[in-house]
Design a protein around this motif. Structure first.
Motif, PDB file in Angstrom:
ATOM      1  N   GLU A 288       0.865  -1.176   0.000  1.00  0.00           N
ATOM      2  CA  GLU A 288       0.000   0.000   0.000  1.00  0.00           C
ATOM      3  C   GLU A 288       0.903   1.228   0.000  1.00  0.00           C
ATOM      4  O   GLU A 288       1.862   1.299   0.777  1.00  0.00           O
ATOM      5  N   ASN A 348      -4.601   5.148  -1.816  1.00  0.00           N
ATOM      6  CA  ASN A 348      -5.831   5.602  -1.169  1.00  0.00           C
ATOM      7  C   ASN A 348      -6.462   6.713  -1.998  1.00  0.00           C
ATOM      8  O   ASN A 348      -5.777   7.644  -2.416  1.00  0.00           O
ATOM      9  N   GLU A 378      -7.892   2.113  -3.303  1.00  0.00           N
ATOM     10  CA  GLU A 378      -8.561   1.859  -2.025  1.00  0.00           C
ATOM     11  C   GLU A 378      -9.558   2.983  -1.768  1.00  0.00           C
ATOM     12  O   GLU A 378      -9.180   4.148  -1.690  1.00  0.00           O
ATOM     13  N   ASP A 408     -11.741  -0.056   1.621  1.00  0.00           N
ATOM     14  CA  ASP A 408     -10.852   0.175   2.770  1.00  0.00           C
ATOM     15  C   ASP A 408     -11.659   0.303   4.060  1.00  0.00           C
ATOM     16  O   ASP A 408     -12.849   0.621   4.022  1.00  0.00           O
ATOM     17  N   LYS A 429     -10.981  -4.837   2.661  1.00  0.00           N
ATOM     18  CA  LYS A 429      -9.910  -4.715   3.636  1.00  0.00           C
ATOM     19  C   LYS A 429     -10.532  -4.517   5.015  1.00  0.00           C
ATOM     20  O   LYS A 429     -11.200  -3.498   5.262  1.00  0.00           O
TER      21      LYS A 429
HETATM   22 CA    CA Z   1      -5.794   2.327   2.958  1.00  0.00          CA
END
Ligand code: CA
Ligand code: C2E
Ligand code: CA
Length: 508
Positions: A288, A348, A378, A408, A429
């Motif tokens: 990530e 993100n 995400e 996320d 996630k």
């Molecule tokens: Ca994240």
């Protein structure tokens, strides 16, 4: 130019100094222009008025001086007339400033204190938008009608403009102030009847005390505004006192915000990479990308310092664009090690980015030279907050490019399963909060995470857990059917060099 001057001079009919105020102003303007524009015009003027150059110059200066005095006189006259707010009839900003100056010198002499309350109506814009400005104006008048009778003769009540008001409570006892403020706040909580509508409103108040919180009217008003901002931040319908820490916090935020707009240009952002692993094999499946800001004054800043700010001022769109472009470049660099192009990198994405149609192009352009499946976006459940249709459409288009989408912080939002089935999601996630609840002994009773994993499983999605710090947590999620994780147990987010070194060690 000559012709224009002549025509204007004719209109004025210069008669040796006996000018009316209006003519005086017009005349001054012409001479002023002639002086500024060209020698030719000035000569023409001198010739027409039959005066010498020096006389002309003296006249010009005299006129200018007179004009300044006249200006000052009319300003004073204007001020005298304009002490009141035309809508509500209470004092206006100008009168307040004068009163404050007077009150401050009095307080200095008598060593007395006073409190200044700065307030506005919460979400007043919504009221104006839904009911119209006339309605908004009537409500403001109602506010004055309700609040004014509660004040003492010696207090000051002023409207600064819009829905912003100031109350100055003189000779105030600090111990009684909180009770008084609570009473004022309560006045707003009662229902309001305007034009046959019954509505509910609330107010946020910022409070400063003289002499503690400001030396003059400007400082007092500024600090009271800061305190009001704080009251809003705390959830509105509240009062908040100004403090020095608050001031520092706001100053810090302002400085941060100001420097933010240059940060991209100055290359101050950097991505760190936190590996994700397959539990069974212990192998890295990707990472990530997490942003950090290398600030010239404040040093290394984690996203908690600036992401919210960037979201509120909209700059997150630009930052987010950079993150995706940088992710693409990073993937290319990692592919030198991972020649099979299987390792992914997730970024993100904020809701603000998804709401802008250009986002599609940004993602599409970032796929050049990489395997589209290597890029994961995400998103959080907040994408379903508003304008779900647009976000949904955007995500569907992006998914068609071959890019994967990950949900996320799963479980922390307010999404229902029905919503989730609508969203084009590849991976779920599980949020750290659920991982934290896993019992140490690894068994004792059912925990929320069981349900969360079961839910994700029902949706037939790939599942990964985040924030895994302990071996027992890892074992637990594996037993429940979660195959991948990310967390300090394997590695913290790493600088690029370190992450690459890790990749080098694994064979692909
Ligand atoms: Ca994240
Ligand atoms: P997130 O997406 O939930 O990212 C996970 C956060 O948990 C990261 O914090 C990570 O360093 C931390 N973390 C990972 N494993 C562990 C662990 O085992 N224990 C603990 N205690 N923490 C762990 P970080 O890097 O401070 O990022 C915070 C948040 O900032 C992220 O939360 C994400 O929402 C946001 N963020 C980070 N980078 C970006 C970005 O490029 N764009 C946007 N819009 N938001 C970002
Ligand atoms: Ca999280």
């Amino acid at each position: 130019m000559h012709r224009l001057l002549r025509r204007q001079l004719k209109k004025i009919e210069y008669d040796d100094g006996n000018l009316s105020e209006k003519k005086f102003q017009d005349f001054l303007e012409i001479i002023d222009r002639a002086y500024k524009e060209s020698d030719e015009d000035r000569e023409f003027l001198e010739h027409t008025l039959e005066v010498s150059s020096t006389e002309m110059h003296d006249l010009y200066e005299e006129l200018e001086r007179k004009s300044k005095t006249k200006l000052a006189q009319s300003e004073a006259r204007f001020r005298a007339l304009a002490q009141h707010d035309t809508l509500t009839g209470i004092a206006n900003r100008f009168a307040l400033e004068e009163d404050l100056k007077r009150l401050i010198s009095l307080s200095k002499r008598t060593k007395s204190k006073f409190a200044l309350l700065f307030f506005d109506l919460d979400h007043f814009k919504n009221i104006n938008d839904s009911f119209g400005h006339d309605f908004g104006d009537k409500l403001l008048k109602e506010v004055v009608a309700r609040v004014a009778p509660k004040l003492r003769q010696e207090d000051i009540f002023a409207r600064l403009g819009g829905d912003e008001f100031v109350i100055v409570l003189t000779n105030v006892e600090e111990t009684k102030l909180a009770v008084l403020l609570e009473k004022i706040i309560a006045l707003f909580r009662e229902q309001w009847n305007v034009e046959g509508h019954t509505i509910s409103i609330s107010s946020s108040i910022g409070v400063v005390l003289y002499p503690k919180d400001g030396r003059n009217d400007v400082e007092l008003l500024k600090n009271a505004d800061i305190a009001m901002y704080r009251a809003k931040e705390l959830g509105r319908d509240k009062f908040s006192f100004f403090t020095e820490e608050l001031n520092e916090k706001i100053m810090y935020e302002m400085q941060l915000e100001e420097s933010m707009f240059q940060a991209l240009q100055n290359n101050e952002f950097v991505l760190h990479y936190q590996p994700k692993v397959e539990i069974e094999s212990g192998k890295i499946i990707g990472a990530e990308a997490l942003i950090r800001w290398n600030h010239s004054d404040f040093g290394f800043l984690s996203p908690s310092h600036f992401i919210d700010l960037a979201e509120s001022n909209g700059y997150i769109v630009k930052i987010g664009e950079w993150v995706i472009q940088e992710a693409q470049r990073a993937i290319k660099r990692f592919n030198v090690i991972d020649t099979s192009k299987h390792l992914h990198l997730s970024v993100n994405v904020s809701l603000k980015q998804l709401q802008i149609s250009e986002f599609y192009e940004v993602v599409k352009n970032a796929l050049e030279g990489i395997n589209p499946e290597q890029l994961i976006l995400e998103i959080t459940e907040s994408v379903m907050a508003d304008d779900i249709e647009f976000a949904l459409h955007m995500l569907q288009k992006i998914q068609k490019l071959g890019v994967k989408i990950s949900m996320d912080d799963f479980g922390t939002g307010y999404s229902s399963l029905a919503y989730l089935t609508q969203l084009p999601i590849d991976t779920i996630k599980i949020d750290k909060t659920f991982v934290d609840q896993i019992p140490h002994d690894g068994e004792s009773g059912k925990t929320l995470i069981d349900t969360i994993i079961a839910m994700a499983d029902t949706l037939d999605k790939c599942i990964i857990a985040e924030g895994v710090e302990h071996e027992y947590q890892c074992k637990y999620i594996q037993a429940k059917g979660c195959k991948y994780y990310q967390g300090y147990l394997f590695s913290k987010p790493l600088e690029e060099e370190q992450y690459r070194a890790l990749l080098q060690k694994e064979s692909f």
